[in-house]
Structures are given as C-alpha cells and as structure tokens.
Design an enzyme around this catalytic site. Structure first.
Site, mmCIF file in Angstrom:
data_model
loop_
_atom_site.group_PDB
_atom_site.id
_atom_site.type_symbol
_atom_site.label_atom_id
_atom_site.label_comp_id
_atom_site.label_asym_id
_atom_site.label_seq_id
_atom_site.Cartn_x
_atom_site.Cartn_y
_atom_site.Cartn_z
ATOM 1 C CG ASN A 9 -18.483 60.596 12.942
ATOM 2 O OD1 ASN A 9 -19.296 61.333 12.393
ATOM 3 N ND2 ASN A 9 -17.264 61.003 13.286
ATOM 4 C CD1 TRP A 10 -22.457 57.045 8.721
ATOM 5 C CD2 TRP A 10 -24.286 57.968 7.802
ATOM 6 N NE1 TRP A 10 -23.386 56.048 8.537
ATOM 7 C CE2 TRP A 10 -24.513 56.578 7.977
ATOM 8 C CE3 TRP A 10 -25.293 58.755 7.252
ATOM 9 C CZ2 TRP A 10 -25.718 55.971 7.611
ATOM 10 C CZ3 TRP A 10 -26.484 58.150 6.893
ATOM 11 C CH2 TRP A 10 -26.693 56.771 7.064
ATOM 12 C CE LYS A 11 -14.752 60.130 10.315
ATOM 13 N NZ LYS A 11 -13.344 60.221 10.556
ATOM 14 C CG HIS A 93 -14.701 63.484 15.865
ATOM 15 N ND1 HIS A 93 -13.645 63.674 15.001
ATOM 16 C CD2 HIS A 93 -15.077 62.185 15.720
ATOM 17 C CE1 HIS A 93 -13.403 62.532 14.365
ATOM 18 N NE2 HIS A 93 -14.260 61.618 14.783
ATOM 19 C CD GLU A 95 -12.466 63.614 11.399
ATOM 20 O OE1 GLU A 95 -13.679 63.801 11.209
ATOM 21 O OE2 GLU A 95 -11.895 62.546 11.121
ATOM 22 C CD GLU A 167 -13.185 58.451 17.655
ATOM 23 O OE1 GLU A 167 -13.720 57.571 16.967
ATOM 24 O OE2 GLU A 167 -13.261 59.662 17.372
ATOM 25 N N GLY A 173 -9.148 57.283 10.393
ATOM 26 C CA GLY A 173 -9.141 57.383 8.931
ATOM 27 C C GLY A 173 -7.817 57.017 8.299
ATOM 28 C CB SER A 214 -8.551 52.485 11.239
ATOM 29 O OG SER A 214 -8.090 53.715 10.691
ATOM 30 N N GLY A 236 -15.268 55.673 8.628
ATOM 31 C CA GLY A 236 -15.319 55.202 7.244
ATOM 32 C C GLY A 236 -16.130 53.928 7.047
HETATM 33 C C1 PEP Z 1 -14.346 58.566 13.661
HETATM 34 O O1 PEP Z 1 -14.847 59.260 12.803
HETATM 35 O O2 PEP Z 1 -14.609 58.784 14.845
HETATM 36 C C2 PEP Z 1 -13.444 57.486 13.254
HETATM 37 C C3 PEP Z 1 -12.954 56.718 14.185
HETATM 38 O O3 PEP Z 1 -13.193 57.356 11.914
HETATM 39 P P1 PEP Z 1 -12.552 56.062 11.179
HETATM 40 O O4 PEP Z 1 -13.312 54.856 11.680
HETATM 41 O O5 PEP Z 1 -12.748 56.315 9.731
HETATM 42 O O6 PEP Z 1 -11.117 55.988 11.590
#
Ligand code: PEP
Length: 266
Positions: A9-11, A93, A95, A167, A173, A214, A236
């Site tokens: 997931n490049w966000k 998600h 976010e 998640e 993050g 993470s 990330g």
């Molecule tokens: C995500 O964007 O779904 C995620 C888990 O981000 P990160 O790996 O940066 O925690």
C-alpha cells in the site's frame, strides 16, 4: 490451501513520473514462487504501474473505490474508472475510516461494488489502542466485520478472492507491531466471526487473513510462522525494493513449507 499474499500500500507516495520505475524494480527483485504480489499505488499512478508491470505477474490494486458507479461525487473514483487499471482494491483502510469518516455500512457498499465490478477486495479491520487496552479488540473487529459483511453474497465474495487484512490502528506507521500471537489470535477470531456470527461455515477457512502494521523484512517471519496468517499488507516498507525483496523471499519460504505440510510440494 490459502495463498500467501504480500500487498504493497503506497498510500499518498510516488508520482506518475517515478511510480513505474519503482514498481518495475520491485517486480524484478521479488520473483519468488508461491507468493501473490500486489502493488496499490495512488490513483494517478495506476496507469504507469500497470504498464511497468505488464507481463510480470504482479497485480495492481487501487487504494479505494466509490460505492456508486457514476454521478455527482466530486473528486471520487468509481469501479468503472478502475476497469483496465486495477484488479484489486483496498477497502476500509483505517486512514480512510479516520480521515474520510467511512462507516462499516459504507465500507460494505464499497465491498459489494468492488465484487460486482470484478475487483478483488482487501477489507481492512483493526482496533484502536484504547480498545485493545480495554480488552475490546476482538469485539471491535467483529463489529466491523458484521457491519461491512452482514447480508453480503458470500459466494460472490469468495469467488472474487475476498481477503481480510487485520491492521491494529496503533501499529500502522508507528514502528510498533502486534505480537505474532495476538495477530494470530485475531485471525482466528476473524474466521470464527465469519463462520459462526455471519453464517459462512467452513468457507471462513478459505479466506486469507493478512497482518498489517509496521511490517518489515525483519519482522514478517514472526507473523508468517503463524498458520492463521497468510501474508502482509505493507505500507512504509513497501516503498523500499530491498524490504519488498526480503518480505517476499520470506513469504516464499513459508509458501513452500505450507505446501509440503499439505502434501502438495511445488
Ligand atoms: C498500511 O498502510 O496498511 C500499513 C500497514 O502501513 P505500515 O506498514 O506503514 O504500518
């Protein structure tokens, strides 16, 4: 046997000018047997990433989709617009739950739209830190599942290759992860919610559950050692080819071991 999946997931990172090269580098560095690879760039980078990944056996996913097919929804992207650009989509998600105030009901509508449009959905669920500390993590995730999935066509979801990503919000993050034991316990709880509360029965066992929060090449092995976890949704670290190479290589080892244990060596 459930597939092993590493989804990136490049966000809100990369641009159309650089996304294709990054995707091609990741594809070249992650050619491992037995692992499904997915890259979810921003909408405006989908075409560049699709072109860069042509013939490379890496799927392209969107990070969101609108629940309606067309209409007066300024700034939104429909499933029809994704046709030819993406074959997977992330819905729910945390976010987007946080920033766009997406409810479980709305997420359920997005899920239905994705499936009806031939997109393979990854439904994200997860609790806040205060909810985990209050001992309510399983209850919160079960409510998210019921809210998004009640009344949905189970056969259609299964044929679409429905995937769930657990998640924990406090792990996204932050550099802090769930313990692998807690993540595995949640994956089991997710399948029992599908099976018992939502009436999916044995079909719940066919749904891949990913861990996200993470994840890196250094810690993914702990999660993949748990039989109930089928890969990672990675933010990330998914922007770094070295990290992607490490994570997919580790997933390939798991895929091989699970195939051998099931009497289906590759
Ligand atoms: C995500 O964007 O779904 C995620 C888990 O981000 P990160 O790996 O940066 O925690």
């Amino acid at each position: 046997m459930r597939p092993l999946i590493i989804a990136a997931n490049w966000k809100m990172n990369t641009t159309p000018a650089d996304a294709g090269e990054l995707a091609a580098t990741i594809a070249a560095r992650t050619e491992e047997p037995g692992v499904v690879r997915v890259i979810c760039p921003p909408f405006v980078c989908l075409a560049a990433v699709r072109d860069a990944l042509a013939g490379k056996n890496v799927a392209v996913g969107a990070q969101n989709v609108h629940h309606e097919l067309a209409g007066a929804y300024t700034g939104e992207i429909s499933a029809a617009m994704l046709n030819g650009l993406a074959t997977w989509v992330i819905v729910g998600h945390s976010e987007r739950r946080r920033d766009a105030h997406e409810s479980d009901e709305l997420i359920g509508k997005k899920l239905a739209r994705a499936v009806a449009s031939g997109l393979r959905p990854i439904l994200c669920v997860g609790e806040l830190l205060a909810e985990r500390e209050a001992g309510r993590a399983v209850e919160v995730v079960a409510a998210q599942l019921r809210g998004a999935l009640a009344g949905k066509d189970v056969d259609a979801l299964l044929s679409a290759g429905f995937v769930i990503a657990y998640e924990p919000v406090w792990a996204i993050g932050t550099g802090r992860t769930a313990t692998s034991a807690d993540a595995a316990a949640m994956a089991d709880a997710i399948r029992s919610t599908l099976s018992a509360d939502l009436g999916w029965g044995d079909a719940a066992e066919d749904v891949p559950v990913l861990y996200g929060g993470s994840v890196t090449s250094a810690n993914i092995g702990e999660f993949l050692a748990e039989r109930s976890i089928d890969g990672g949704l990675v933010g990330g670290a998914s922007l770094k080819p070295d990290e992607m190479a490490g994570m997919v290589a580790r997933a390939a080892v798991t895929a091989k071991a699970r195939a051998a244990a099931a009497g289906k060596p590759e």
